[in-house]
Design an enzyme around this catalytic site. Structure first.
Site: not given
Ligand code: CNA
Length: 273
Positions: A34-37, A108, A110, A127
């Site tokens: 999952p993402d954050f937001r 990320n 991951d 990060h």
């Molecule tokens: P965020 O703030 O959660 O934003 C994610 C963005 O991606 C949003 O605008 C969503 O609408 C968009 N989105 C989600 N899924 C898709 C998709 N399939 N296709 C296109 N767009 C999509 O995350 P950010 O990375 O901007 O925020 C920074 C944080 C999140 C960092 O410090 C990371 O460490 C942290 N994070 C990392 C992971 C990981 O490593 N996979 C997971 C969750 C959070």
């Protein structure tokens, strides 16, 4: 979408371009992380069970000192090894193989870029990552094997604990209030003006200083946003040449592969993984 991608396809077909990618959690949601937001599915939405004062607290160093349990609950779920790279990660790998990739700045943690076969040299983990761990008090390192052992140790309540001073140990992922790795700033300063194409993907561009990267590329650089939402500088300070694709990263990756005539190599990469 095909038409919107044409400026990018044309530049790539010409060859001899230096591409940088600036990526976030949205490129890995297709892998099941999952993402954050994102509303409803994002981690922040699902953190209620951890009784945090506010969602970001899980990545705040002062909160971690008092309550490391919340972070380790999440770390256990996100720990590298459970997830496979997405189509978008394989597109990055293919850009590397085609000698078009200059750098991937990722937020990320991951490690899926590496798992798709992108070499360390190209990756800037802005990060940090789970690759190394340190005690937050005496700063001595702990091996991944010891950290994983402690995470399963009921007598420690799953909290990795320093062998030297008994302080809590944390992976070197950057928490709010901690500085980003030197390599991030060094490469930013050295290279940012050199990129011909900047592909910004799967990020809400809300975490600074990372969010500033796309606004610092040269005026001749083609900026491409691939994200469900329009965000950051693409909204507040757009350029006439910007390409904005509001769609799923994996879907865009697949279409790009076809438009570039890279289908066979791409499928082979995915198959071999
Ligand atoms: P965020 O703030 O959660 O934003 C994610 C963005 O991606 C949003 O605008 C969503 O609408 C968009 N989105 C989600 N899924 C898709 C998709 N399939 N296709 C296109 N767009 C999509 O995350 P950010 O990375 O901007 O925020 C920074 C944080 C999140 C960092 O410090 C990371 O460490 C942290 N994070 C990392 C992971 C990981 O490593 N996979 C997971 C969750 C959070």
């Amino acid at each position: 979408m095909e038409e919107a991608l044409q400026p990018l396809v044309e530049r790539l077909k010409k060859g001899n371009v230096k591409i940088s990618l600036m990526t976030g959690a949205g490129i890995s949601t297709g892998a099941g992380i999952p993402d954050f937001r994102s509303p409803k599915t994002g981690l922040y939405h699902n953190l209620a069970r951890l009784n945090l004062p506010h969602p970001e607290a899980v990545f705040e160093i002062n909160y971690f000192r008092e309550n490391p349990h919340a972070f380790y609950t999440l770390a256990d779920e996100l720990y590298p090894g459970r997830f496979l790279p997405t189509k978008f990660h394989f597109l990055i790998r293919l850009l590397q193989d085609k000698k078009l990739l200059r750098r991937v700045y990722t937020q990320n943690i991951d490690a899926l870029e590496r798992l798709s076969g992108v070499l360390d040299d190209y990756i800037v983990e802005a990060h940090g990552s789970f690759a190394r761990n340190h005690c937050i008090d005496c700063h001595k390192p702990m091996s991944i094997a010891d950290l994983r052992k402690d995470m399963k140790d009921k007598s420690l309540k799953g909290i990795p604990t320093c062998r030297h001073c008994k302080g809590y140990v944390k992976p070197d992922i950057v928490f709010f209030g901690e500085s980003l790795p030197r390599r991030f700033f060094d490469l930013w300063e050295e290279e940012i003006e050199e990129y011909d194409v900047a592909i910004v993907a799967g990020t809400s561009l809300t975490v600074f200083p990372f969010a500033m990267l796309p606004s610092e590329v040269s005026k001749d650089c083609l900026r491409v946003l691939i994200n469900k939402d329009k965000c950051g500088t693409f909204e507040t300070d757009p350029r006439d040449s910007d390409v904005v694709i509001q769609d799923e990263c994996d879907k865009v990756a697949e279409l790009l592969v076809d438009l570039l005539g890279w289908r066979d190599e791409f499928d082979q990469l995915v198959e071999e993984a």
